[in-house]
Design a protein around this motif. Structure first.
Motif, PDB file in Angstrom:
ATOM      1  N   GLY A 265      12.043  -7.778  -4.456  1.00  0.00           N
ATOM      2  CA  GLY A 265      12.876  -7.824  -3.653  1.00  0.00           C
ATOM      3  C   GLY A 265      12.709  -9.258  -2.828  1.00  0.00           C
ATOM      4  O   GLY A 265      13.582 -10.010  -2.547  1.00  0.00           O
ATOM      5  N   HIS A 266      11.101  -9.431  -2.288  1.00  0.00           N
ATOM      6  CA  HIS A 266      11.001 -10.571  -1.619  1.00  0.00           C
ATOM      7  C   HIS A 266      11.243 -11.868  -2.320  1.00  0.00           C
ATOM      8  O   HIS A 266      11.742 -13.054  -1.911  1.00  0.00           O
ATOM      9  N   ILE A 267      11.045 -11.859  -3.895  1.00  0.00           N
ATOM     10  CA  ILE A 267      11.428 -13.022  -4.659  1.00  0.00           C
ATOM     11  C   ILE A 267      12.856 -13.245  -4.727  1.00  0.00           C
ATOM     12  O   ILE A 267      13.257 -14.457  -4.873  1.00  0.00           O
ATOM     13  N   PHE A 268      13.615 -12.124  -4.900  1.00  0.00           N
ATOM     14  CA  PHE A 268      14.991 -12.287  -4.901  1.00  0.00           C
ATOM     15  C   PHE A 268      15.652 -12.927  -3.578  1.00  0.00           C
ATOM     16  O   PHE A 268      16.338 -13.742  -3.605  1.00  0.00           O
ATOM     17  N   LEU A 269      14.966 -12.477  -2.625  1.00  0.00           N
ATOM     18  CA  LEU A 269      15.365 -13.128  -1.242  1.00  0.00           C
ATOM     19  C   LEU A 269      14.916 -14.394  -1.000  1.00  0.00           C
ATOM     20  O   LEU A 269      15.898 -15.166  -0.724  1.00  0.00           O
ATOM     21  N   LYS A 270      14.032 -15.038  -1.697  1.00  0.00           N
ATOM     22  CA  LYS A 270      13.421 -16.433  -1.544  1.00  0.00           C
ATOM     23  C   LYS A 270      14.508 -17.283  -2.372  1.00  0.00           C
ATOM     24  O   LYS A 270      14.700 -18.245  -1.934  1.00  0.00           O
TER      25      LYS A 270
ATOM     26  N   LYS B 202      22.333  -9.950  -2.966  1.00  0.00           N
ATOM     27  CA  LYS B 202      22.567  -8.598  -3.139  1.00  0.00           C
ATOM     28  C   LYS B 202      21.313  -7.921  -4.111  1.00  0.00           C
ATOM     29  O   LYS B 202      21.100  -6.580  -3.912  1.00  0.00           O
ATOM     30  N   LYS B 203      20.736  -8.640  -5.076  1.00  0.00           N
ATOM     31  CA  LYS B 203      19.503  -7.919  -5.792  1.00  0.00           C
ATOM     32  C   LYS B 203      18.438  -7.838  -4.763  1.00  0.00           C
ATOM     33  O   LYS B 203      17.867  -6.838  -5.084  1.00  0.00           O
ATOM     34  N   ALA B 204      18.253  -8.621  -3.874  1.00  0.00           N
ATOM     35  CA  ALA B 204      17.113  -8.516  -2.746  1.00  0.00           C
ATOM     36  C   ALA B 204      17.232  -6.897  -1.962  1.00  0.00           C
ATOM     37  O   ALA B 204      16.623  -5.930  -1.842  1.00  0.00           O
ATOM     38  N   LYS B 205      18.720  -6.868  -1.763  1.00  0.00           N
ATOM     39  CA  LYS B 205      19.025  -5.487  -0.944  1.00  0.00           C
ATOM     40  C   LYS B 205      19.048  -4.406  -1.902  1.00  0.00           C
ATOM     41  O   LYS B 205      18.465  -3.287  -1.321  1.00  0.00           O
TER      42      LYS B 205
ATOM     43  N   LEU C  22      16.655  -1.238  -0.719  1.00  0.00           N
ATOM     44  CA  LEU C  22      17.002   0.136  -0.386  1.00  0.00           C
ATOM     45  C   LEU C  22      16.417   1.048  -1.219  1.00  0.00           C
ATOM     46  O   LEU C  22      16.064   2.465  -0.738  1.00  0.00           O
ATOM     47  N   GLN C  23      16.138   0.823  -2.564  1.00  0.00           N
ATOM     48  CA  GLN C  23      15.561   1.588  -3.492  1.00  0.00           C
ATOM     49  C   GLN C  23      14.054   1.962  -3.185  1.00  0.00           C
ATOM     50  O   GLN C  23      13.461   3.078  -3.109  1.00  0.00           O
ATOM     51  N   SER C  24      13.410   0.928  -2.563  1.00  0.00           N
ATOM     52  CA  SER C  24      11.994   0.947  -2.164  1.00  0.00           C
ATOM     53  C   SER C  24      11.924   1.821  -0.928  1.00  0.00           C
ATOM     54  O   SER C  24      11.129   2.880  -0.808  1.00  0.00           O
ATOM     55  N   LEU C  25      12.908   1.901   0.206  1.00  0.00           N
ATOM     56  CA  LEU C  25      12.967   2.787   1.195  1.00  0.00           C
ATOM     57  C   LEU C  25      13.157   4.182   0.738  1.00  0.00           C
ATOM     58  O   LEU C  25      12.472   5.130   1.359  1.00  0.00           O
ATOM     59  N   LYS C  26      14.027   4.405  -0.036  1.00  0.00           N
ATOM     60  CA  LYS C  26      14.582   5.880  -0.622  1.00  0.00           C
ATOM     61  C   LYS C  26      13.239   6.562  -1.028  1.00  0.00           C
ATOM     62  O   LYS C  26      13.025   7.416  -0.688  1.00  0.00           O
ATOM     63  N   LEU C  27      12.528   5.806  -1.953  1.00  0.00           N
ATOM     64  CA  LEU C  27      11.388   6.363  -2.935  1.00  0.00           C
ATOM     65  C   LEU C  27      10.335   6.543  -1.675  1.00  0.00           C
ATOM     66  O   LEU C  27       9.688   7.654  -1.647  1.00  0.00           O
ATOM     67  N   ALA C  28      10.036   5.795  -0.571  1.00  0.00           N
ATOM     68  CA  ALA C  28       9.007   5.830   0.289  1.00  0.00           C
ATOM     69  C   ALA C  28       9.303   7.048   1.246  1.00  0.00           C
ATOM     70  O   ALA C  28       8.253   7.709   1.723  1.00  0.00           O
TER      71      ALA C  28
END
Length: 602
Positions: free
Chosen positions: A141-146, A151-154, A158-164
């Protein structure tokens, strides 16, 4: 039984030291983490415990990455992958692959980073382990944000937060929360950004984890800087800077130093701004230098080559072992393989030799091209400077001597004109000497001639040289400088810089204006700040931008239609670069300009 107890004790000691390394890493004490990991790895090596040794090599890369020592990190990770493949340790391989992605991520080699991150995620999922996916998704996600693909970064965050949250992994939750905050900050949604940053702060403070907390401080300072709250931005940036400095975190050291430089610049505290800018540049060069990236590429190529050699040796050994059942055939095959091996080795050596010759030839050609380009650039600059520094006094001589030719001067005016001619010839001589000096510096290696000199005397000499032009334009020259102030530098170089700045000030001042020449000691960084201040027309923003650009020098006429070629300021910036300094310009149209620079005492 005794042997069994000894083995259990050794394994426990390895794990204990490794756990200490992990603990110090989480607390941000990376040097202590490296120390304990190395102790653990040595015991594992001595005990022949290859599985534990492989895990430690992968762990050891983490503090090296945090410290910006990416070459060391990649060395450890290649050892881990080599051992993981040799002893069939897929979990170690997945972990090391992810960490290699982090190395390339921090080096801004994003395509390689995404490739390794994706491979690592696939390896973990194949093993049925989704615990690491939250961090991998966050990094992607950091790379897509850069890349501004919000859209891809978000989606990744969100997937990362849900898993965590499912796994109740609070470090990963804090990581995902601040990643979403950074995303909303990038899209100017301050309300959502502030919400996620505050949530991340609560989460990370509960864990005591320092690496992600550093990133949060960096994000907070960025957020407040974006909203114009420089006081809050400075507080978080300073906290980030001191924590990064304490832990040796180069990435956050350069990021916070850059923000502090910008904040002090907004507050007009230029000395502090420059000091932090230098820290930012030093840290950035250490992290992102071209040499670092080339070393990483070469190191990976060397690892691949060694791995290919290792694979070839395994295949060869297997073949020999199978053919040992039939001695006669085995003998023939061994002899044949030996001959083939020698021919192959000879071919490899010859190929390497040819590649080296080709590489050296290409390097020589590229060097010659650069020299030719520099030579062409120098010739153009030389012609332009001749026009800039010599045309003006020659034109003045022509103007002074014309009455002699026309026979329209009296005997009393003759001495006055001859005196003016002397002054112009003296000025022309100085210009030619400076020009020859400048040309010599470009054609030969150049060392500054350092000597201690009085700054006020230098100012007074320049005023004397410019006296006729000051009188003609009815300008007042003022010197503000402690009579005892001096500095160790090349006096001729400083004289060229100041003379060009005064020349510009005269050119763009209106009759009746004032030109101030100032020099003040800067006790903070042990330097001297020189300033040339005029009450002239000032410079438009686009003109200031073009002065700093690499484009052709901008040509502007003076208030009395004096010709200008833009080379004077470029010459100033060239000499200031030799002192690791720079020209600063403050200007307001119709009010005047301040041209300043700082020279540092040794």
């Amino acid at each position: 039984m005794k042997s069994s107890d000894s083995l259990a004790y050794t394994a426990g000691k390895i794990d204990a030291l490794r756990n200490l390394g992990m603990g110090y890493y989480e607390k941000g004490n990376y040097n202590a983490s490296i120390e304990y990991y190395n102790k653990s790895a040595k015991i594992a090596l001595d005990a022949g415990d290859m599985e534990r040794e492989a895990k430690i090599h992968s762990n050891l890369a983490m503090p090296y990455i945090a410290l910006g020592k990416h070459k060391n990190a990649l060395t450890e990770l290649n050892k881990a992958i080599d051992a993981a493949e040799k002893y069939n340790l897929p979990l170690v391989k997945a972990h090391a692959t992810h960490n290699i992605g982090m190395v390339y991520h921090y080096q801004q080699m994003v395509d390689s980073a995404i490739s390794y991150y994706t491979r690592s995620q696939q390896q973990y999922e194949k093993l049925g382990d989704t615990s690491r996916s939250t961090f991998i998704l966050g990094n992607i996600g950091h790379i897509f944000l850069k890349k501004k693909n919000f859209k891809k970064a978000k989606e990744c965050y969100l997937q990362s937060l849900k898993l965590a949250e499912t796994q109740k992994n609070y470090k990963a939750i804090g990581n995902a929360q601040q990643s979403l905050g950074a995303l909303f900050l990038e899209t100017k949604d301050w309300k959502n950004a502030q919400y996620y940053f505050l949530e991340a702060k609560k989460t990370l403070e509960s864990t005591g984890e320092k690496t992600e907390y550093l990133r949060l401080l960096d994000n907070f300072s960025e957020a407040y800087l974006e909203t114009g709250d420089t006081t809050s931005a400075a507080r978080y940036a300073a906290e980030c800077y001191h924590l990064a400095q304490l832990n040796g975190q180069l990435y956050y050291l350069q990021s916070s130093a850059k923000k502090l430089s910008e904040i002090f610049e907004r507050k007009k505290n230029f000395s502090q701004s420059l000091a932090f800018y230098k820290i930012y540049k030093t840290a950035s060069d250490s992290l992102y230098s071209k040499d670092n990236k080339e070393q990483l590429v070469r190191q990976e190529e060397e690892f691949r080559f060694k791995k290919q050699q290792s694979d070839m040796e395994v295949v060869y050994t297997a073949k020999v072992w199978r053919r040992n059942y039939i001695l006669a055939i085995a003998l023939v095959l061994i002899v044949s393989m030996s001959v083939i091996g020698l021919l192959l080795l000879r071919n490899i050596r010859q190929t390497r030799k040819n590649n080296k010759i080709l590489k050296n030839t290409n390097a020589f050609i590229e060097e010659q091209i650069i020299l030719l380009e520099e030579s062409d650039k120098f010739k153009k600059s030389l012609i332009s400077i001749i026009a800039h520094d010599i045309r003006s006094p020659i034109n003045s001589l022509h103007y002074i001597l014309k009455p002699f030719k026309d026979g329209i001067i009296s005997e009393g005016q003759t001495w006055e004109l001859l005196s003016s001619c002397y002054d112009e010839i003296d000025t022309l001589t100085i210009h030619i000497e400076n020009l020859l000096r400048w040309a010599s510096q470009h054609l030969h290696s150049f060392d500054l001639s350092i000597a201690n000199f009085n700054i006020r005397e230098l100012f007074e000499e320049i005023v004397r040289l410019q006296e006729r032009r000051l009188v003609e334009k009815q300008l007042t020259a003022v010197i503000n400088c402690d009579p005892q102030l001096s500095i160790a530098a090349d006096p001729e170089v400083v004289k060229i810089i100041v003379r060009n700045l005064v020349d510009n000030a005269i050119k763009f001042s209106r009759p009746g204006g004032k030109i101030s020449m100032e020099a003040k000691a800067n006790t903070i960084d042990n330097g001297v700040i020189f300033s040339i201040i005029d009450t002239g027309d000032g410079l438009a923003k686009n003109v200031r931008d073009q002065i700093y650009s690499d484009a052709q020098p901008i040509s502007l006429n003076g208030t009395n239609d004096e010709k200008g070629f833009g080379l004077g300021l470029q010459l100033c910036m060239y000499y200031l670069a030799l002192y690791h300094s720079e020209l600063r310009i403050q200007s307001v149209e119709d009010e005047g300009s301040i041209f300043s620079f700082e020279l540092f005492r040794k």
